[in-house]
Design an enzyme around this catalytic site. Structure first.
Site, PDB file in Angstrom:
ATOM      1  N   ARG A  30     -13.427 -14.750  22.564  1.00  0.00           N
ATOM      2  CA  ARG A  30     -12.939 -16.088  22.909  1.00  0.00           C
ATOM      3  C   ARG A  30     -12.756 -16.307  24.408  1.00  0.00           C
ATOM      4  NH1 ARG A  30      -9.423 -12.746  21.235  1.00  0.00           N
ATOM      5  NH2 ARG A  30      -7.564 -12.543  22.481  1.00  0.00           N
ATOM      6  N   HIS A  31     -13.408 -15.471  25.204  1.00  0.00           N
ATOM      7  CA  HIS A  31     -13.339 -15.663  26.654  1.00  0.00           C
ATOM      8  C   HIS A  31     -14.725 -15.689  27.290  1.00  0.00           C
ATOM      9  CE1 HIS A  31      -9.217 -14.142  26.019  1.00  0.00           C
ATOM     10  NE2 HIS A  31      -8.932 -14.940  27.017  1.00  0.00           N
ATOM     11  N   GLU A  54     -11.955 -12.519  35.421  1.00  0.00           N
ATOM     12  CA  GLU A  54     -11.217 -11.570  34.586  1.00  0.00           C
ATOM     13  C   GLU A  54     -12.194 -10.671  33.847  1.00  0.00           C
ATOM     14  OE1 GLU A  54      -7.925 -11.170  34.279  1.00  0.00           O
ATOM     15  OE2 GLU A  54      -7.566 -12.720  35.792  1.00  0.00           O
ATOM     16  N   SER A 105      -3.730 -26.286  27.741  1.00  0.00           N
ATOM     17  CA  SER A 105      -2.501 -25.947  28.423  1.00  0.00           C
ATOM     18  C   SER A 105      -2.181 -27.126  29.327  1.00  0.00           C
ATOM     19  CB  SER A 105      -2.731 -24.677  29.240  1.00  0.00           C
ATOM     20  OG  SER A 105      -1.506 -24.133  29.598  1.00  0.00           O
ATOM     21  N   ARG A 130     -13.672 -17.671  36.208  1.00  0.00           N
ATOM     22  CA  ARG A 130     -12.579 -16.702  36.222  1.00  0.00           C
ATOM     23  C   ARG A 130     -13.126 -15.289  36.201  1.00  0.00           C
ATOM     24  NH1 ARG A 130      -8.031 -20.319  32.973  1.00  0.00           N
ATOM     25  NH2 ARG A 130      -8.290 -22.004  34.465  1.00  0.00           N
ATOM     26  N   GLU A 176      -5.153 -21.012  21.498  1.00  0.00           N
ATOM     27  CA  GLU A 176      -4.783 -21.994  22.507  1.00  0.00           C
ATOM     28  C   GLU A 176      -6.007 -22.783  22.939  1.00  0.00           C
ATOM     29  OE1 GLU A 176      -2.823 -20.139  25.801  1.00  0.00           O
ATOM     30  OE2 GLU A 176      -3.217 -21.820  27.133  1.00  0.00           O
TER      31      GLU A 176
END
Length: 452
Positions: free
Chosen positions: A235-236, A229, A378, A227, A375
């Site tokens: 946490r990413h 981003e 998902s 990703r 989270e």
RNA sequence: GCCCCGGUAGUGUAGCGGCCUAUCAUGCCAGCCUGUCGAGCUGGCGACCCGGAUUCAAAUUCCGGCCGGGGCGCCA
């Protein structure tokens, strides 16, 4: 013990007969050969101690100056820390040494000499920044507490394989290089694919759904998510790993949630059973969750948060702060794990099944699984009706024609299905209470780091 | 994409206009020590991210660059 009957020979026959913690009273008085990294040497004049580390732990090599060949004494004491050696010698019981024995060396073979100074210490009593640790990850990973994280991670994955294969899932591998069409919601990394532009996949979503049209019924993948981003948080990651699965002939998202919670329970069980040393080393105790896990609808979550003074506009996703607060509220009720269900349709991707199967439904048959306010999963029942799917793609501002390869799989017999993606780093991080997700992957890829 | 913050020996830090020939710890080197295991003791080695500017004087202030940390958004 066959090694006990081995005669001392001039040459070392093998580099290792025993790991440090494998030696028992049966080897006492016998010749053994051990190998590993020189963790420390404490020279005290007439006696010296060398601490040797292998994957199981550490052991002590004891050298009495008077009794040892001077050459050998000098050779051993002159080693740089973290050099790799093999030592053949006599295993002598000792209640002063760790593991209850020490090795009196007879021969040493230096397999690799470490340079000095070390870029970072393995057992030094000073802190090291995460960044320095990651720049020197091969040394960082020599620390037993760092190794413990990855031994546990390995058990998490082992548990997932075991549970899923035992329940009729087959492992698949989808391509990581994909063409233009994507599920949306995130930026992709562009790559040059000969004369075409391609991308790294953000998830196996469209492929595992395609697999539902084949008759395999249940598939899973230990998947890579790429990703692009520009997030810069604890946490990413820009490259992360997930347990991604899809199952056919589900009646509703409840079937998927049931599989998920049983999988989670199995993972926690497996880690609790197999990682007692690692968990205690990290000072972590884990609680195997009881089933069923609590379900909280999106509306309930929003209402609870409103009562606590956090207003969320209906339809918006629950932000990080609110998510944490909800985690605290749930923990007070004894729920580490809980599902947030019945999300607003607009907040979920196009492939999520509308609650009543209508393109303009208010809710989706979608859920997140939260662990202590973060989270970790998902998931959803997916749309299997191609007309509805096209409507939802359009409603999301995307073009159905861009998804033709995917949509085709829905036109010739597609059963109802659903699935989820469960982030492995997120599991490990939250299971072990680790503050930074970069610690949960060997060589993390984040906004700044592409090396090592 | 938006918003904060930081870069001083190999490592982790103190110093925040002159007392800095830069603190402490750890590490490394040399020496002493027969039971160490965060060993101890003595001596030594080693650093202000880069480029401009301000000032009598800059590690310290300002500007730019490079490198990094964190938060938000988004998500696993």
């Amino acid at each position: 013990m066959q090694f006990c009957s081995m005669k001392a020979s001039d040459k070392m026959e093998c580099y290792r007969t025993h790991y440090s913690t494998e030696v028992t009273t049966a080897q006492h008085g016998c010749e053994i050969t051990v190998a590993g990294w020189v963790q420390d040497i404490r020279e005290m004049g007439s006696i010296a101690f060398l601490i040797l580390r292998d994957r199981m732990g550490t052991l002590q090599v004891t050298m009495l100056k008077k009794k040892l060949d001077p050459e050998l004494f000098k050779k051993l004491c002159g080693l740089n820390r973290e050099s790799v050696i093999a030592v053949r010698g006599t295993c002598k019981p000792s209640d002063k040494a760790r593991n209850g024995y020490e090795v009196i060396p007879e021969e040493v073979e230096i397999l690799s000499e470490a340079g000095t100074p070390l870029p970072m210490g393995v057992v030094d009593k000073v802190g090291v920044d995460l960044d320095t640790r990651l720049d020197n990850r091969f040394i960082d990973l020599r620390k037993e507490e760092v190794q413990a994280i990855f031994k546990i991670r390995n058990r998490v994955i082992e548990a997932a394989h075991g549970y899923l294969r035992g329940n009729g899932f087959i492992e698949m591998h989808s391509p990581n290089i994909i063409g233009a069409s994507s599920e949306g919601g995130t930026d992709l990394f562009a790559v040059q694919y000969f004369e075409k532009q391609a991308f790294l996949s953000q998830s196996p979503q469209l492929y595992k759904q395609t697999m539902m049209a084949t008759g395999f019924d249940r598939v899973y993948e230990i998947a890579k998510y790429f990703r692009a981003e520009q997030h810069n948080t604890r946490r990413h990651l820009n490259e992360s790993t997930a347990i991604d699965l899809e199952m056919a002939f589900v009646r509703s998202e409840e079937d998927v949630m049931g599989t998920l919670e049983r999988l989670i329970r199995h993972i926690w069980d497996h880690v609790a059973d197999n990682c007692t040393d690692e968990l205690s080393l990290l000072g972590v105790s884990i609680t195997v969750p009881s089933l069923p896990m609590r379900r909280v609808t999106y509306d309930e979550a929003v209402e609870r948060l409103a009562k606590s003074g956090v207003d969320i506009k209906w339809g918006d996703d629950i932000g990080t702060e609110a998510e944490k607060l909800l985690g605290d509220l749930m923990q007070k009720e004894g729920c580490e794990f809980y599902f947030i269900t019945k999300y607003p349709l607009e907040a979920k991707p196009f492939y999520a099944m509308p609650e009543n199967g209508m393109a303009d439904d208010r809710y989706a048959r979608a859920f997140d699984l939260e662990l202590n306010g973060v989270e970790i999963t998902s998931g959803a029942q997916r749309i299997h009706d191609v007309k509805l799917l096209e409507e939802r793609i359009t409603a999301k501002g995307l073009k159905p024609s861009d998804f033709e390869g995917y949509l085709k799989a829905f036109r010739y017999g597609m059963p109802p299905h659903g699935g989820f993606g469960l982030g492995i780093e997120r599991i490990v991080m939250n299971m072990l209470g680790i503050q930074n997700i970069r610690e949960c992957t060997l060589f993390p890829r984040d906004r700044m780091r592409i090396s090592p």
